[in-house]
Write a protein that holds these residues in place. Structure first.
Motif, PDB file in Angstrom:
ATOM      1  N   THR A 155      -0.787  -4.384  21.400  1.00 30.92           N
ATOM      2  CA  THR A 155      -0.644  -5.419  20.288  1.00 30.92           C
ATOM      3  C   THR A 155       0.910  -6.056  20.239  1.00 30.92           C
ATOM      4  OG1 THR A 155      -0.244  -3.621  18.811  1.00 30.92           O
ATOM      5  CG2 THR A 155      -2.556  -4.458  19.124  1.00 30.92           C
ATOM      6  N   THR A 156       1.692  -5.687  20.897  1.00 29.02           N
ATOM      7  CA  THR A 156       2.933  -6.246  20.938  1.00 29.02           C
ATOM      8  C   THR A 156       3.101  -7.447  21.952  1.00 29.02           C
ATOM      9  OG1 THR A 156       4.149  -4.300  20.445  1.00 29.02           O
ATOM     10  CG2 THR A 156       5.544  -6.025  21.265  1.00 29.02           C
ATOM     11  N   ILE A 157       3.298  -8.854  21.457  1.00 30.19           N
ATOM     12  CA  ILE A 157       3.268  -9.747  22.161  1.00 30.19           C
ATOM     13  C   ILE A 157       4.488 -10.203  23.019  1.00 30.19           C
ATOM     14  CG2 ILE A 157       3.356 -12.553  22.175  1.00 30.19           C
ATOM     15  CD1 ILE A 157       0.701 -11.137  21.132  1.00 30.19           C
ATOM     16  N   ALA A 158       4.517 -10.348  24.178  1.00 26.50           N
ATOM     17  CA  ALA A 158       5.653 -10.309  25.332  1.00 26.50           C
ATOM     18  C   ALA A 158       5.903 -11.696  25.525  1.00 26.50           C
ATOM     19  CB  ALA A 158       4.988  -9.502  26.665  1.00 26.50           C
ATOM     20  N   SER A 159       4.959 -12.543  25.588  1.00 33.11           N
ATOM     21  CA  SER A 159       5.360 -13.864  25.944  1.00 33.11           C
ATOM     22  C   SER A 159       4.264 -14.724  25.166  1.00 33.11           C
ATOM     23  CB  SER A 159       5.103 -14.244  27.372  1.00 33.11           C
ATOM     24  OG  SER A 159       3.852 -13.905  27.859  1.00 33.11           O
ATOM     25  N   ALA A 186       0.873 -22.149  16.146  1.00 31.70           N
ATOM     26  CA  ALA A 186       0.876 -21.340  15.134  1.00 31.70           C
ATOM     27  C   ALA A 186       2.133 -20.474  14.648  1.00 31.70           C
ATOM     28  CB  ALA A 186      -0.266 -20.195  15.365  1.00 31.70           C
ATOM     29  N   GLY A 187       2.986 -20.674  15.607  1.00 32.08           N
ATOM     30  CA  GLY A 187       4.448 -19.982  15.433  1.00 32.08           C
ATOM     31  C   GLY A 187       4.552 -18.607  15.681  1.00 32.08           C
ATOM     32  N   ILE A 188       3.655 -18.057  16.602  1.00 28.13           N
ATOM     33  CA  ILE A 188       3.547 -16.698  17.258  1.00 28.13           C
ATOM     34  C   ILE A 188       4.909 -16.542  17.857  1.00 28.13           C
ATOM     35  CG2 ILE A 188       2.551 -15.021  18.524  1.00 28.13           C
ATOM     36  CD1 ILE A 188      -0.385 -16.116  17.699  1.00 28.13           C
ATOM     37  N   GLU A 189       5.676 -15.454  17.967  1.00 27.81           N
ATOM     38  CA  GLU A 189       6.822 -15.243  18.704  1.00 27.81           C
ATOM     39  C   GLU A 189       6.748 -13.976  19.427  1.00 27.81           C
ATOM     40  OE1 GLU A 189       9.987 -15.098  15.872  1.00 27.81           O
ATOM     41  OE2 GLU A 189       9.742 -17.415  15.134  1.00 27.81           O
ATOM     42  N   PRO A 190       7.515 -13.806  20.622  1.00 28.02           N
ATOM     43  CA  PRO A 190       7.513 -12.534  21.351  1.00 28.02           C
ATOM     44  C   PRO A 190       7.927 -11.472  20.333  1.00 28.02           C
ATOM     45  CG  PRO A 190       8.197 -14.505  22.721  1.00 28.02           C
ATOM     46  CD  PRO A 190       7.862 -15.103  21.288  1.00 28.02           C
ATOM     47  N   GLY A 191       7.664 -10.646  20.502  1.00 31.86           N
ATOM     48  CA  GLY A 191       8.109  -9.366  19.747  1.00 31.86           C
ATOM     49  C   GLY A 191       7.197  -9.115  18.457  1.00 31.86           C
ATOM     50  N   ASP A 192       6.221 -10.094  18.199  1.00 36.51           N
ATOM     51  CA  ASP A 192       5.455  -9.925  17.029  1.00 36.51           C
ATOM     52  C   ASP A 192       4.241  -8.847  17.454  1.00 36.51           C
ATOM     53  OD1 ASP A 192       6.557 -11.911  15.633  1.00 36.51           O
ATOM     54  OD2 ASP A 192       5.270 -13.528  16.046  1.00 36.51           O
ATOM     55  N   GLY A 270       0.686 -13.615  25.687  1.00 39.70           N
ATOM     56  CA  GLY A 270       0.528 -12.481  26.610  1.00 39.70           C
ATOM     57  C   GLY A 270       1.182 -10.989  25.832  1.00 39.70           C
ATOM     58  N   SER A 271       0.607 -10.050  26.248  1.00 41.24           N
ATOM     59  CA  SER A 271       0.998  -8.674  25.746  1.00 41.24           C
ATOM     60  C   SER A 271       1.971  -7.927  26.555  1.00 41.24           C
ATOM     61  CB  SER A 271      -0.077  -8.006  25.151  1.00 41.24           C
ATOM     62  OG  SER A 271      -0.865  -7.395  26.575  1.00 41.24           O
ATOM     63  N   GLN A 272       2.438  -6.941  25.867  1.00 39.89           N
ATOM     64  CA  GLN A 272       3.230  -6.132  26.574  1.00 39.89           C
ATOM     65  C   GLN A 272       2.463  -4.845  27.049  1.00 39.89           C
ATOM     66  OE1 GLN A 272       6.522  -4.288  24.241  1.00 39.89           O
ATOM     67  NE2 GLN A 272       7.867  -6.274  24.195  1.00 39.89           N
ATOM     68  N   MET A 273       2.752  -4.656  28.353  1.00 37.12           N
ATOM     69  CA  MET A 273       1.880  -3.405  28.911  1.00 37.12           C
ATOM     70  C   MET A 273       2.487  -1.919  28.189  1.00 37.12           C
ATOM     71  SD  MET A 273      -0.553  -4.912  30.495  1.00 37.12           S
ATOM     72  CE  MET A 273      -1.488  -3.309  31.483  1.00 37.12           C
TER      73      MET A 273
END
Length: 437
Positions: A155-159, A186-192, A270-273
């Motif tokens: 669930t951690t956003i990578a990109s 929407a203002g989503i940022e990597p690390g969210d 995209g998400s972190q694996m």
């Protein structure tokens, strides 16, 4: 360093194989002793003896060639009638087998023989080995998927994609005409970290993706955790043609082997694996899937062996799902250990190889042909059928089934197994499988 890792991978698999074989034989040994059968030997390997120690009436040891193992039970077959010299090759083979069987029956222990056990006890003894391998596979797969986890999108956003481009586009940068992606708007940022979408809590990226793909054009409430605090956002997926992927991020293929493309909701993130731990039941489920796959391989084994022979002669690429020899498994283990990947990833693949090897041992030993365990089970069941038939028709109990009559067929099967092993060995040396390509 790479050579040391390669050797370490081979040693890991050899030790794992040795333990698997040893515990397979323990699966035969323990019930045999519990049922009172005299066991003369418990050996790992074949050929010349390397080391042994007698404990009680049983000799435990190791032999030179680590290609299997065995226990020597007293009276696997009924004692012979000491007939005269045999004539003919097949009769000689049968007589030799009977003589060897007679030698296992110790004086004073004539009742502690395998063939006198009730049918169900003989079946338990012979199934004990394969079932031990099945249990090992379940344990290893459970450690793999429930202890380490399955590599999936977290669930951690990578990109976050800045713009939306057509699925067939090869562009690597956004142009002025490309619309901004919903995630960027929407203002989503990597690390969210995704907490919930449309009021539904999400624990994996696959869950979040399913909600987004099912809602093109709908405004969704989105909660993310950023810098330790939850932040409420709103996002509206757009309809776009995208390749459908599984939980591991791999494309789902259709019956023709092409990626499945559908019009779904898309937001551009995209998400972190990472390794996501699965329920404890997942190990047994994964084992069952592997059993089905190996059983299918066994059914088509003659065709697969033919294909291996053709690829060996022609130098063609070998099917990555083709059967392997011990050398092939060791080679793969060495290559996996020496790859440039995180240690946990390499260890997970090695565990998967070892678990799959135990599944193969389980399925292969159930083939209903002597000298495999499945063949002994069939002999015991056939005797059980004969006894039931005699009881139904009020006939005298039949004599125990003399499986030494099947020695010629057993020799044929053994020769075929040796031939298969030789073919796989040569193929693994000169045209190996490459699962890392």
């Amino acid at each position: 360093m790479e050579i040391l890792l390669y050797v370490g991978g081979i040693l890991f698999m050899l030790i794992g194989l040795g333990l698997s074989i040893g515990l397979h034989e323990v699966g035969h040994l323990v019930p045999a002793k519990l049922f009172g059968v005299r066991v003369g030997q418990y050996m790992i390997g074949f050929g010349p003896r390397l080391w042994s120690k007698r404990i009680g009436e049983t000799e435990y040891g190791f032999k030179l060639l680590p290609l299997g193992g065995f226990i020597s039970m007293s009276g696997m077959y009924p004692a012979s009638n000491n007939a005269g010299p045999a004539r003919g090759v097949f009769r000689t083979l049968i007589q030799d087998a009977r003589s060897a069987n007679d030698e296992t029956i110790a004086e004073g222990a004539e009742d502690r023989v395998f063939y006198k056990l009730p049918v169900w006890k003989r079946v338990v003894v012979m199934l004990g080995g394969p079932l031990m391998n099945l249990l090992l596979a379940v344990i290893i797969f459970t450690v793999l998927v429930s202890g380490i986890g399955v590599q999936q999108g977290t669930t951690t956003i990578a990109s976050v994609t800045e713009c939306v481009v057509p699925a067939e586009s090869t562009a690597t940068e956004c142009s002025a005409d490309d619309p901004a992606s919903p995630a960027a708007e929407a203002g989503i940022e990597p690390g969210d970290v995704l907490v919930s979408i449309d009021g539904q809590p999400v624990s994996t990226f696959a869950e979040a993706t399913a909600i987004v793909q099912a809602a093109p054009g709908d405004a969704l409430d989105l909660v993310v955790r950023r810098d330790g605090a939850e932040k409420a956002l709103s996002i509206t997926p757009i309809a776009a043609e995208r390749t459908i992927t599984d939980a591991s991020g791999q494309p789902i293929l259709d019956s023709s082997g092409d990626p499945v493309v559908k019009e779904v909701g898309y937001v551009g993130m995209g998400s972190q694996m990472g390794y996501v731990q699965q329920p404890l039941t997942a190990g047994a489920q994964l084992t069952a899937e592997n059993v089905s796959r190996v059983a299918s391989l066994i059914v088509t084994l003659p065709v697969r062996l033919w294909d291996i022979g053709v690829s060996l002669v022609t130098g063609g690429e070998r099917d990555p799902n083709s059967p392997l020899s011990v050398v092939g498994v060791g080679r793969l283990a060495g290559e996996v250990a020496a790859t440039d990947a995180p240690i946990l990833n390499r260890f997970a693949v090695l565990l998967q190889l070892l678990a799959s090897l135990n599944v193969a041992l389980f399925v292969f030993n159930l083939i209903p042909l002597l000298p495999l365990d499945g063949g002994h089970v069939v002999v015991a069941l056939w005797e059980g059928v004969k006894r039931i038939w005699a009881k139904l028709f009020r006939r005298p109990p039949p004599a125990p089934v003399d499986a030494t009559r099947l020695v010629p067929l057993t020799v044929v099967v053994a020769v075929l197994l040796i031939g298969m092993g030789a073919l796989l060995l040569v193929a693994d040396l000169f045209n190996p499988v490459d699962i890392l390509q």
